[in-house]
Scaffold this active site. Structure first.
Site, PDB file in Angstrom:
ATOM      1  N   ASP A  21       0.855  -1.194   0.000  1.00 37.14           N
ATOM      2  CA  ASP A  21       0.000   0.000   0.000  1.00 37.14           C
ATOM      3  C   ASP A  21       0.888   1.241   0.000  1.00 37.14           C
ATOM      4  O   ASP A  21       1.702   1.417   0.906  1.00 37.14           O
ATOM      5  CB  ASP A  21      -0.903  -0.039   1.235  1.00 37.14           C
ATOM      6  CG  ASP A  21      -1.633   1.268   1.495  1.00 37.14           C
ATOM      7  OD1 ASP A  21      -1.795   2.051   0.542  1.00 37.14           O
ATOM      8  OD2 ASP A  21      -2.032   1.493   2.651  1.00 37.14           O
ATOM      9  N   ASP A  25      -4.088   3.915   2.982  1.00 41.51           N
ATOM     10  CA  ASP A  25      -5.506   3.616   3.232  1.00 41.51           C
ATOM     11  C   ASP A  25      -5.741   2.173   3.647  1.00 41.51           C
ATOM     12  O   ASP A  25      -6.878   1.782   3.914  1.00 41.51           O
ATOM     13  CB  ASP A  25      -6.354   3.972   2.012  1.00 41.51           C
ATOM     14  CG  ASP A  25      -6.051   3.105   0.787  1.00 41.51           C
ATOM     15  OD1 ASP A  25      -5.139   2.253   0.854  1.00 41.51           O
ATOM     16  OD2 ASP A  25      -6.719   3.302  -0.245  1.00 41.51           O
ATOM     17  N   ASP A  29      -1.937  -1.241  -3.763  1.00 38.92           N
ATOM     18  CA  ASP A  29      -2.220  -0.531  -5.001  1.00 38.92           C
ATOM     19  C   ASP A  29      -1.063  -0.722  -5.983  1.00 38.92           C
ATOM     20  O   ASP A  29      -0.033  -1.316  -5.642  1.00 38.92           O
ATOM     21  CB  ASP A  29      -2.464   0.959  -4.726  1.00 38.92           C
ATOM     22  CG  ASP A  29      -1.421   1.575  -3.803  1.00 38.92           C
ATOM     23  OD1 ASP A  29      -0.220   1.365  -4.051  1.00 38.92           O
ATOM     24  OD2 ASP A  29      -1.800   2.264  -2.836  1.00 38.92           O
ATOM     25  N   ASP A 207      -9.758 -16.359 -15.937  1.00 33.40           N
ATOM     26  CA  ASP A 207     -10.516 -16.781 -14.767  1.00 33.40           C
ATOM     27  C   ASP A 207     -11.596 -17.793 -15.171  1.00 33.40           C
ATOM     28  O   ASP A 207     -12.259 -17.628 -16.206  1.00 33.40           O
ATOM     29  CB  ASP A 207     -11.160 -15.541 -14.141  1.00 33.40           C
ATOM     30  CG  ASP A 207     -11.864 -15.831 -12.838  1.00 33.40           C
ATOM     31  OD1 ASP A 207     -11.208 -16.304 -11.902  1.00 33.40           O
ATOM     32  OD2 ASP A 207     -13.088 -15.569 -12.766  1.00 33.40           O
ATOM     33  N   GLU A 264      -7.236 -20.904 -15.897  1.00 30.75           N
ATOM     34  CA  GLU A 264      -7.697 -21.415 -14.615  1.00 30.75           C
ATOM     35  C   GLU A 264      -8.900 -22.297 -14.927  1.00 30.75           C
ATOM     36  O   GLU A 264     -10.003 -21.808 -15.147  1.00 30.75           O
ATOM     37  CB  GLU A 264      -8.118 -20.295 -13.672  1.00 30.75           C
ATOM     38  CG  GLU A 264      -8.513 -20.848 -12.304  1.00 30.75           C
ATOM     39  CD  GLU A 264      -9.597 -20.034 -11.599  1.00 30.75           C
ATOM     40  OE1 GLU A 264      -9.649 -20.105 -10.363  1.00 30.75           O
ATOM     41  OE2 GLU A 264     -10.388 -19.367 -12.277  1.00 30.75           O
TER      42      GLU A 264
END
Length: 539
Positions: A21, A25, A29, A207, A264
């Site tokens: 991060d 927050d 990211d 996915d 996957e």
């Protein structure tokens, strides 16, 4: 960068919200990930795969995509993504991004247009809308269940309150399934692929790649659904899905730079899985049969042999994996009384693993895996030996599985805990403020990266040494020959290296004429201890 890099690459999975991060927050990211690229280059991986960072309402941690061509503000901006790709390439790291083609978010522009239009309109062709069963359409169109629990259909309500059509969602209610018989959907995803290829990504992880096409007529299917088991039924592994991937392969092949696709696909039959890897389809597919193995030597030998044979038949490499963002980390999975028996989430009311024994077995399993030919995926933190967070308070859980299962399945939050970078900083260095979107267990402190990098004997150093030797000896492009050994020993030669793993059995003598190159535990004497792996080279 070598041609067909995906054949032997070791690829590191970054789960962006839990990696690093930069803003304070408590959510990881893209700028934070950029700061850790040197760490990954030093570790010795070849590529990084990023779980979704697209614009999303985050009903399923970003796997509910509202815009495939934008970055969610949680993670940064398109400019940050472009800089990340450039910075990774500058370090010799390729970049693979997640693509989620089975479903979108219900906030995607396609779905919003569809529900604003009447039944039978062109806008509804993007999704699987159906009239309900029963006298007045009050029943779902069929009996399909959601992978996350509950039924797989939700009924729309018109603005005037009139009940309307139903839409299919194999996952969360906020993840409507796309209709891949629609050319609108197919051409839309062509654009998505080109958008990211034009920005320099080296590949896509697809996915639930086996779910796009559903059986004609959507026939009933009585079985419960689980994402993390070998799946069968009219909603999985339908032959029509291969047409989609042949189309995508043609797009990737039109670009320079050897771009790749990895599937996957929780397909239990190795010969069915290999169909995704034919020369005009995917390049690689995760070997979930290997991930699913119990800590059992015979099971490993059978799985390695069967999956490699099926993959060789279509000219594809085998892609090994032990952990990811959907399964219990293998350092805890192997610490259960029946080691490796479950990859479902573990909560405080479940059997608690022995993480000391689990880590010993995890190190042995990882060293065995990295000695096999083919490619391999590492999940962030496994190089530190991180365990599952098995005592996460229920009121902090965010995985939709927890709610949709009626609070009976704890879900996947335990393997998604923010990374520990610095033992003596707040939040273990994950965030400049110490904030973390999920709490880290105390066990992470002693496993923090700053306690392990360049420390002899650490799990990080074991991984780094294995990746360096694997590359130096070209093990990823090798072939294995099984070596006669006691039943509890997995033993094979890969080129100049002999790999031996002792699974639960008594110590065995090391073969004469060999020297120890790497070992998952300290070798004291001339025996391979229980729950240990060694790489040997001839003297």
């Amino acid at each position: 960068m070598t041609a067909e890099w995906w054949r032997d690459a070791v690829i590191y999975q970054i789960y962006p919200r839990s990696f690093a991060d930069s803003t304070g927050d408590g959510y990881g990211d893209l700028p934070g990930s950029i700061t850790k690229l040197d760490y990954l280059a030093k570790l010795g991986v070849d590529a990084v795969w990023f779980s979704p960072f697209y614009r999303s309402p985050m009903a399923d941690a970003g796997y509910d995509v509202a815009d495939y061509m934008d970055i969610d503000p949680m993670f940064g901006s398109l400019e940050d993504a472009q800089r990340l790709i450039a910075e990774a390439h500058a370090r010799g790291l390729r970049v693979v991004v997640d693509l989620v083609p089975n479903h979108t978010s219900d906030e995607h522009a396609w779905f919003q247009a569809a529900i604003a239009a009447p039944p039978g309109s062109p806008e509804r062709e993007y999704y699987l809308f159906r009239d309900g069963a029963g006298e007045n359409g009050e029943l779902p169109p069929n009996n399909w269940k959601s992978v996350f629990g509950g039924r797989g259909w939700t009924r729309l309500t018109a603005p005037d309150g009139t009940p309307e059509q139903w839409y299919l969602h194999l996952f969360d209610v906020k993840q409507p399934d796309l209709d891949w018989s629609s050319e609108k959907v197919r051409s839309g995803f062509d654009d998505v692929l080109r958008f990211w290829l034009d920005r320099g990504v080296d590949g896509f992880r697809i996915d639930v790649a086996h779910s796009l096409v559903k059986a004609e007529g959507l026939p009933d299917w009585d079985e419960e659904q689980s994402m993390l088991d070998g799946q069968s039924g009219p909603m999985w592994d339908q032959d029509g899905v291969h047409e989609v991937y042949r189309r995508w392969r043609r797009i990737l092949d039109s670009y320079d730079g050897d771009r790749s696709l990895v599937a996957e696909a929780w397909v239990p039959d190795p010969t069915r899985l290999a169909m995704y890897l034919r020369p005009d389809e995917m390049h690689t597919a995760f070997n979930f049969e290997f991930l699913d193995c119990r800590w059992d030597a015979a099971e490993y030998r059978a799985t390695i042999s069967a999956t490699r044979a099926a993959d060789r038949a279509v000219g594809a490499p085998t892609t090994w994996v032990l952990s990811n963002h959907d399964v219990v980390r293998h350092a805890s999975r192997f610490g259960l009384a029946d080691p490796g028996a479950s990859h479902e989430g573990i909560g405080v009311r479940d059997e608690q693993p022995d993480n000391v024994i689990g880590l010993r077995r995890a190190r042995a399993a990882s060293l065995m895996m990295l000695g096999l030919p083919g490619s391999a995926y590492l999940y962030q933190g496994e190089e530190l030996g991180l365990p599952e967070h098995t005592t996460l308070p229920d009121d902090l859980r965010q995985d939709p599985t927890w709610v949709r299962s009626g609070f009976t399945r704890v879900g996947r939050d335990g393997c998604r805990i923010p990374m520990p970078w610095t033992a003596d900083e707040p939040g273990l260095g994950f965030s400049p403020t110490g904030a973390t979107w999920l709490p880290q267990p105390e066990a992470y402190r002693g496993l923090a990266a700053d306690r392990q990098v360049d420390v002899p004997g650490s799990t990080w150093s074991l991984y780094r040494g294995a990746l360096a030797a694997r590359k130096r000896l070209d093990l990823g492009r090798g072939e294995i020959a099984w070596v006669d050994a006691p039943d509890h020993i997995v033993a094979f030669d890969n080129g100049a290296v002999r790999v031996m793993t002792n699974v639960l059995g008594a110590p065995v003598p090391l073969p004469s004429g060999y020297a120890v190159l790497l070992s998952s535990v300290d070798i004291d004497g001339d025996e391979l201890p229980t729950d240990a792996t060694v790489w040997l080279t001839a003297i």
